[in-house]
Design a protein around this motif. Structure first.
Motif, PDB file in Angstrom:
ATOM      1  N   GLN A  37      -2.910 -13.960   4.017  1.00 22.33           N
ATOM      2  CA  GLN A  37      -1.675 -14.429   3.794  1.00 22.33           C
ATOM      3  C   GLN A  37      -0.387 -13.998   4.612  1.00 22.33           C
ATOM      4  O   GLN A  37      -0.175 -12.752   4.563  1.00 22.33           O
ATOM      5  CB  GLN A  37      -1.247 -14.405   2.133  1.00 22.33           C
ATOM      6  CG  GLN A  37      -0.060 -15.137   2.018  1.00 22.33           C
ATOM      7  CD  GLN A  37       0.365 -15.053   0.445  1.00 22.33           C
ATOM      8  OE1 GLN A  37      -0.325 -14.784  -0.306  1.00 22.33           O
ATOM      9  NE2 GLN A  37       1.530 -15.427   0.419  1.00 22.33           N
ATOM     10  N   LYS A  38       0.052 -14.915   5.518  1.00 23.88           N
ATOM     11  CA  LYS A  38       1.138 -14.336   6.131  1.00 23.88           C
ATOM     12  C   LYS A  38       2.343 -13.887   5.350  1.00 23.88           C
ATOM     13  O   LYS A  38       2.651 -14.564   4.425  1.00 23.88           O
ATOM     14  CB  LYS A  38       1.573 -15.406   7.330  1.00 23.88           C
ATOM     15  CG  LYS A  38       0.473 -15.501   8.493  1.00 23.88           C
ATOM     16  CD  LYS A  38       1.111 -16.139   9.639  1.00 23.88           C
ATOM     17  CE  LYS A  38       0.096 -15.862  10.793  1.00 23.88           C
ATOM     18  NZ  LYS A  38       0.745 -15.974  12.193  1.00 23.88           N
ATOM     19  N   HIS A  39       3.133 -13.038   5.671  1.00 24.81           N
ATOM     20  CA  HIS A  39       4.123 -12.547   4.838  1.00 24.81           C
ATOM     21  C   HIS A  39       5.199 -11.574   5.733  1.00 24.81           C
ATOM     22  O   HIS A  39       4.668 -10.915   6.685  1.00 24.81           O
ATOM     23  CB  HIS A  39       3.935 -11.898   3.739  1.00 24.81           C
ATOM     24  CG  HIS A  39       3.411 -10.853   3.487  1.00 24.81           C
ATOM     25  ND1 HIS A  39       2.012 -10.521   4.155  1.00 24.81           N
ATOM     26  CD2 HIS A  39       3.807  -9.274   3.457  1.00 24.81           C
ATOM     27  CE1 HIS A  39       1.648  -9.199   3.877  1.00 24.81           C
ATOM     28  NE2 HIS A  39       2.808  -8.700   3.495  1.00 24.81           N
ATOM     29  N   TRP A  40       6.570 -11.495   5.483  1.00 29.16           N
ATOM     30  CA  TRP A  40       7.244 -10.592   6.081  1.00 29.16           C
ATOM     31  C   TRP A  40       7.340  -9.359   5.279  1.00 29.16           C
ATOM     32  O   TRP A  40       7.669  -9.382   4.084  1.00 29.16           O
ATOM     33  CB  TRP A  40       8.682 -11.339   6.437  1.00 29.16           C
ATOM     34  CG  TRP A  40       8.709 -12.346   7.293  1.00 29.16           C
ATOM     35  CD1 TRP A  40       8.476 -13.685   7.294  1.00 29.16           C
ATOM     36  CD2 TRP A  40       8.818 -12.061   8.969  1.00 29.16           C
ATOM     37  NE1 TRP A  40       8.667 -14.331   8.487  1.00 29.16           N
ATOM     38  CE2 TRP A  40       8.557 -13.322   9.386  1.00 29.16           C
ATOM     39  CE3 TRP A  40       8.882 -11.014   9.473  1.00 29.16           C
ATOM     40  CZ2 TRP A  40       8.734 -13.555  10.900  1.00 29.16           C
ATOM     41  CZ3 TRP A  40       8.984 -11.007  10.896  1.00 29.16           C
ATOM     42  CH2 TRP A  40       9.028 -12.330  11.572  1.00 29.16           C
ATOM     43  N   ALA A  41       7.327  -8.229   5.918  1.00 28.51           N
ATOM     44  CA  ALA A  41       7.647  -6.962   5.222  1.00 28.51           C
ATOM     45  C   ALA A  41       8.393  -6.090   5.799  1.00 28.51           C
ATOM     46  O   ALA A  41       8.602  -5.886   7.086  1.00 28.51           O
ATOM     47  CB  ALA A  41       6.193  -6.257   4.986  1.00 28.51           C
ATOM     48  N   GLU A  67       5.870  -9.302  10.654  1.00 26.36           N
ATOM     49  CA  GLU A  67       5.581 -10.264   9.974  1.00 26.36           C
ATOM     50  C   GLU A  67       3.821  -9.779   9.954  1.00 26.36           C
ATOM     51  O   GLU A  67       3.064  -9.588  10.828  1.00 26.36           O
ATOM     52  CB  GLU A  67       5.454 -11.584  10.752  1.00 26.36           C
ATOM     53  CG  GLU A  67       4.461 -12.615  10.192  1.00 26.36           C
ATOM     54  CD  GLU A  67       4.618 -14.200  10.955  1.00 26.36           C
ATOM     55  OE1 GLU A  67       4.834 -15.141  10.241  1.00 26.36           O
ATOM     56  OE2 GLU A  67       4.638 -14.041  12.225  1.00 26.36           O
ATOM     57  N   ASN A  69      -1.959 -10.171   6.235  1.00 30.44           N
ATOM     58  CA  ASN A  69      -2.720  -9.899   4.780  1.00 30.44           C
ATOM     59  C   ASN A  69      -2.025  -9.418   3.759  1.00 30.44           C
ATOM     60  O   ASN A  69      -0.779  -8.373   4.088  1.00 30.44           O
ATOM     61  CB  ASN A  69      -3.869  -8.885   5.083  1.00 30.44           C
ATOM     62  CG  ASN A  69      -4.935  -9.072   4.024  1.00 30.44           C
ATOM     63  OD1 ASN A  69      -4.924  -8.786   2.923  1.00 30.44           O
ATOM     64  ND2 ASN A  69      -6.144  -9.398   4.678  1.00 30.44           N
ATOM     65  N   VAL A  70      -1.955  -9.706   2.537  1.00 32.72           N
ATOM     66  CA  VAL A  70      -1.042  -9.068   1.454  1.00 32.72           C
ATOM     67  C   VAL A  70      -1.266  -7.513   1.334  1.00 32.72           C
ATOM     68  O   VAL A  70      -0.268  -6.922   0.538  1.00 32.72           O
ATOM     69  CB  VAL A  70      -1.259 -10.041  -0.007  1.00 32.72           C
ATOM     70  CG1 VAL A  70      -0.870 -11.329   0.259  1.00 32.72           C
ATOM     71  CG2 VAL A  70      -2.543  -9.626  -0.576  1.00 32.72           C
ATOM     72  N   ARG A  96       0.807  -2.837   4.959  1.00 33.82           N
ATOM     73  CA  ARG A  96       2.403  -2.480   4.913  1.00 33.82           C
ATOM     74  C   ARG A  96       2.927  -1.857   5.994  1.00 33.82           C
ATOM     75  O   ARG A  96       2.131  -1.202   6.497  1.00 33.82           O
ATOM     76  CB  ARG A  96       2.477  -1.637   3.765  1.00 33.82           C
ATOM     77  CG  ARG A  96       1.963  -1.744   2.451  1.00 33.82           C
ATOM     78  CD  ARG A  96       3.019  -2.765   1.662  1.00 33.82           C
ATOM     79  NE  ARG A  96       2.552  -3.195   0.316  1.00 33.82           N
ATOM     80  CZ  ARG A  96       1.896  -4.269   0.005  1.00 33.82           C
ATOM     81  NH1 ARG A  96       1.616  -5.213   0.985  1.00 33.82           N
ATOM     82  NH2 ARG A  96       1.623  -4.652  -1.147  1.00 33.82           N
ATOM     83  N   GLU A 106      11.837  -6.006  10.101  1.00 36.47           N
ATOM     84  CA  GLU A 106      10.809  -6.696   9.394  1.00 36.47           C
ATOM     85  C   GLU A 106       9.910  -7.182  10.356  1.00 36.47           C
ATOM     86  O   GLU A 106       9.948  -7.280  11.334  1.00 36.47           O
ATOM     87  CB  GLU A 106      11.342  -7.956   8.800  1.00 36.47           C
ATOM     88  CG  GLU A 106      12.509  -7.690   7.363  1.00 36.47           C
ATOM     89  CD  GLU A 106      12.746  -9.106   6.946  1.00 36.47           C
ATOM     90  OE1 GLU A 106      12.278  -9.597   5.833  1.00 36.47           O
ATOM     91  OE2 GLU A 106      13.524  -9.801   7.551  1.00 36.47           O
TER      92      GLU A 106
END
Length: 108
Positions: A74-78, A36, A39-40, A43, A34
């Protein structure tokens, strides 16, 4: 994602998987982890490093970030991953890189 910052990563794994037949083409490595992102619309992807590793027993991969759609910070894990066809014992380690910087080393 700012290109000058090394992204945080977590939950990396690598496994050797044999197919159901004796065909060596059915043998592959499965690598996943994964990244971090900030931005939404971003990818992560894993690609083969160019140039490849000087050590033929080490598979070098690059994290590449693509963006598609509307930008919303927006921070997110992908999750990202790669399946690589190989033969038994071809590699003893995997290096995952971000712009030439090693972010994780996995032993097989």
């Amino acid at each position: 994602m700012s290109s000058d910052l090394v992204p945080a990563t977590r939950n990396w794994s690598a496994s050797e998987i044999a197919g159901s037949s004796e065909d060596l083409n059915a043998y592959f490595l499965k690598i996943s982890g994964e990244v971090e992102l900030g931005n939404v619309n971003e990818r992560p992807h894993l690609t083969m490093s160019e140039p490849t590793s000087n050590n033929l027993a080490v598979l070098s991969l690059d994290i590449v970030i693509s963006a598609d759609g509307s930008s919303v910070p927006q921070k997110h894990w992908a999750q990202c991953g790669l399946r690589h066809r190989t033969f038994p014992g071809a590699y003893n380690a995997i290096r995952v890189m971000w712009q030439g910087i090693e972010v994780v080393s996995l032993k097989l």
